[in-house]
Design a protein around this motif. Structure first.
Motif, mmCIF file in Angstrom:
data_model
loop_
_atom_site.group_PDB
_atom_site.id
_atom_site.type_symbol
_atom_site.label_atom_id
_atom_site.label_comp_id
_atom_site.label_asym_id
_atom_site.label_seq_id
_atom_site.Cartn_x
_atom_site.Cartn_y
_atom_site.Cartn_z
ATOM 1 N N LYS A 77 0.668 -2.305 -2.319
ATOM 2 C CA LYS A 77 2.237 -2.765 -2.508
ATOM 3 C C LYS A 77 2.435 -3.613 -3.538
ATOM 4 N N LEU A 78 1.496 -4.881 -3.619
ATOM 5 C CA LEU A 78 1.599 -5.749 -4.975
ATOM 6 C C LEU A 78 1.263 -5.120 -6.228
ATOM 7 N N ALA A 79 0.155 -4.255 -6.298
ATOM 8 C CA ALA A 79 -0.256 -3.614 -7.551
ATOM 9 C C ALA A 79 0.975 -2.792 -8.113
ATOM 10 N N SER A 80 1.558 -1.930 -7.069
ATOM 11 C CA SER A 80 2.764 -1.072 -7.476
ATOM 12 C C SER A 80 3.961 -1.787 -7.756
ATOM 13 N N ARG A 81 4.190 -2.725 -7.309
ATOM 14 C CA ARG A 81 5.340 -3.572 -7.792
ATOM 15 C C ARG A 81 5.097 -4.404 -9.181
ATOM 16 N N ASN A 82 3.868 -4.830 -9.404
ATOM 17 C CA ASN A 82 3.488 -5.339 -10.623
ATOM 18 C C ASN A 82 3.137 -4.622 -11.792
ATOM 19 N N HIS A 83 3.060 -3.177 -11.434
ATOM 20 C CA HIS A 83 2.633 -2.237 -12.720
ATOM 21 C C HIS A 83 3.445 -0.816 -12.291
ATOM 22 N N PRO A 84 4.735 -0.766 -11.937
ATOM 23 C CA PRO A 84 5.251 0.377 -11.463
ATOM 24 C C PRO A 84 5.068 1.582 -12.521
ATOM 25 N N GLU A 85 4.528 1.452 -13.689
ATOM 26 C CA GLU A 85 4.256 2.504 -14.682
ATOM 27 C C GLU A 85 2.866 3.338 -14.449
ATOM 28 N N HIS A 86 2.063 2.722 -13.427
ATOM 29 C CA HIS A 86 0.885 3.043 -13.246
ATOM 30 C C HIS A 86 0.951 3.635 -11.521
ATOM 31 N N HIS A 87 -0.122 4.128 -11.156
ATOM 32 C CA HIS A 87 -0.417 4.968 -9.718
ATOM 33 C C HIS A 87 -1.290 4.072 -8.973
ATOM 34 N N PHE A 88 -0.955 3.622 -8.028
ATOM 35 C CA PHE A 88 -1.737 2.937 -6.949
ATOM 36 C C PHE A 88 -1.704 3.460 -5.425
ATOM 37 N N ILE A 89 -2.779 3.759 -4.963
ATOM 38 C CA ILE A 89 -3.158 4.680 -3.842
ATOM 39 C C ILE A 89 -3.974 3.713 -2.753
ATOM 40 N N HIS A 90 -3.493 3.661 -1.668
ATOM 41 C CA HIS A 90 -4.274 3.155 -0.323
ATOM 42 C C HIS A 90 -5.132 4.137 0.439
ATOM 43 N N GLN A 91 -6.519 4.103 -0.368
ATOM 44 C CA GLN A 91 -7.308 4.743 -0.295
ATOM 45 C C GLN A 91 -8.773 4.298 0.115
ATOM 46 N N ASP A 92 -9.624 4.790 0.441
ATOM 47 C CA ASP A 92 -11.084 4.290 0.666
ATOM 48 C C ASP A 92 -11.995 5.120 -0.533
ATOM 49 N N ILE A 93 -12.699 4.565 -1.330
ATOM 50 C CA ILE A 93 -13.123 5.525 -2.394
ATOM 51 C C ILE A 93 -14.415 6.245 -1.621
#
Length: 197
Positions: A77-93
């Motif tokens: 959530k924080l990463a998405s807010r900080n960098h809305p132009e990029h794509h962040f996913i809640h996932q396990d590698i």
């Protein structure tokens, strides 16, 4: 420790982590060394991206579009807010699958939290996710084994297959090792940079 449990632990400290690292210089010199091996631009994958920040900004400045992966929902959530132009996913590698190939992959202080039995499969997966001429940078512990440690009034799990096994695994997956360093000696913290010819 299962990744979902780790995610819950990082959820609790996500805002603190963000505040500590959003402008941090930690790992920046090492990261910039890895970026120098790229021709610039393309797709980047940040495994254990946390709240984003310094690494995402460097990649963006070099023309990369970033996909970030983290087991902590609050971090994403924080990463998405900080960098809305990029794509962040809640996932396990460990279980995440994609058809994409990436020109740059970073796993800074993240995969050393994975279960010991997942070290080789995940490192191999990162190698396979690299595009031709792609660059991989990741950190790990210098000795083989697993342990827990206390941090922020909680117990965190760590594991590593050690330096020799990591290097052999990269070579077996067709990568060329460009740099290896115990960058926080006498701490057991290692980072390596490898490329896919």
């Amino acid at each position: 420790m299962e990744p979902s449990e780790l995610g819950t632990k990082y959820d609790k400290i996500a805002q603190w982590w963000h505040d500590q690292h959003v402008r941090s210089a930690y790992g920046v010199n090492q990261f910039e060394r890895a970026v120098e091996f790229t021709s610039g631009g393309g797709k980047a994958l940040d495994v254990g991206c946390g709240a984003g920040g310094r690494f995402v900004r460097i990649l963006q400045d070099r023309g990369f579009s970033v996909t970030g992966l983290d087991v902590s929902q609050e971090m994403v959530k924080l990463a998405s807010r900080n960098h809305p132009e990029h794509h962040f996913i809640h996932q396990d590698i460990c279980s995440w699958e994609t058809e994409d190939k990436f020109n740059f992959i970073v796993a800074w202080d993240s995969i050393f939290h994975l279960p010991f039995v997942m070290q080789k499969p995940v490192i191999s997966k990162l190698c396979q996710l690299l595009a031709k001429d792609g660059v991989l940078i990741y950190t790990f512990g210098n000795a083989q084994g697993e342990h827990t440690d206390q941090w922020h009034n909680d117990t965190f799990y760590y594991s590593s297959i050690g330096i020799n096994e990591n290097m052999q695994l990269l070579i077996n997956n067709g990568l060329s090792i460009m740099h290896l360093e115990l960058d926080q000696y006498p701490e057991k913290h290692v980072y390596t940079i490898a490329t896919k010819p």
